[in-house]
Design an enzyme around this catalytic site. Sequence first.
Site, PDB file in Angstrom:
ATOM      1  N   SER A 135      50.564  41.160 -11.991  1.00  0.00           N
ATOM      2  CA  SER A 135      51.365  41.823 -13.271  1.00  0.00           C
ATOM      3  C   SER A 135      51.149  40.583 -14.422  1.00  0.00           C
ATOM      4  CB  SER A 135      52.989  41.874 -12.959  1.00  0.00           C
ATOM      5  OG  SER A 135      53.519  42.168 -14.078  1.00  0.00           O
ATOM      6  N   TYR A 148      61.062  38.130 -10.729  1.00  0.00           N
ATOM      7  CA  TYR A 148      59.806  38.845 -10.492  1.00  0.00           C
ATOM      8  C   TYR A 148      58.447  38.042 -11.202  1.00  0.00           C
ATOM      9  CZ  TYR A 148      56.690  42.987 -11.484  1.00  0.00           C
ATOM     10  OH  TYR A 148      55.803  43.672 -11.732  1.00  0.00           O
TER      11      TYR A 148
END
Length: 282
Positions: A135, A148
């Site tokens: 990501s 995350y």
Amino acid sequence: MILTGKNVVVTGGGRGIGRGITEKLLAAGARVLVAQRQALDAGLAGNPEVFFVAADLAERGAPRLIAEAAQECLGGADVLVNNAGFMVEQPIDVMSEEDWDHMLAVNLRAPVFLARELLWQMRQRGHGSIVNIGSIEGLGANPMHAAYCASKAGLHGLTRALAVDLGSDGIRCNAIAPGWIDSDLSDAYLNAQDDPQGRARACWPCTRWGAPARRGTSAARWCSSPRTRRPSSPGRCWWSTAGAPPSCRCRSRAQAAAPLHPGVGNRHPGRAPVIECASQAG
């Protein structure tokens, strides 16, 4: 891209970015084993080149279960795409250890041990490729995304480490780090906000989001044979900031996978594994 005869395992391959990856792999001639909790829809379930194993990646036994299914359904895996993951927005002062452990279990532990469980199959077949879906938040951060961001930064680090360790076996490892993608994960996140449209503009002012099919094309390129026309340096992470304006378009070499040993993990002497930043529209 030619993947005829290749066997690919894709976690979370039935929806969102994973669905885009699965469709591109099938179009390139691969057979695909989808590993996820949800059953496949009719479009994938009816395809004779698609196989399915129900697996919860938060469970410790999931990697071995998936590896056994790959051997039984495909006769062994050539490629692993670690795509499945999830995101929770939570400030660190209210985060529990259980919340942290769950995020890291799915987003980082599962990719580690899936690679371990499938390694012998790739070695037996004489080659392999591991593609990790990271990501852009492995590089930067949005508010309240501590777990995350940590999980995705860890996945990028894992990519470099495996590229170094497995290159001598003919097994490549690369990563794709998407920005905001039009997917179930993004929709669920935004729909939970008081002002979804305002939050979307705050997170990504360009307003144009990436498409799963584009990420599928990128993943299929990494999965393909090193003889095909595609970037082949191991340990490379493709940062795909979908929707960025042309002025943000950049391409720069960053850190080598093994900066102290540039040739390690690379079958091309003199060319070091690199992380590459490529901002591009989705």
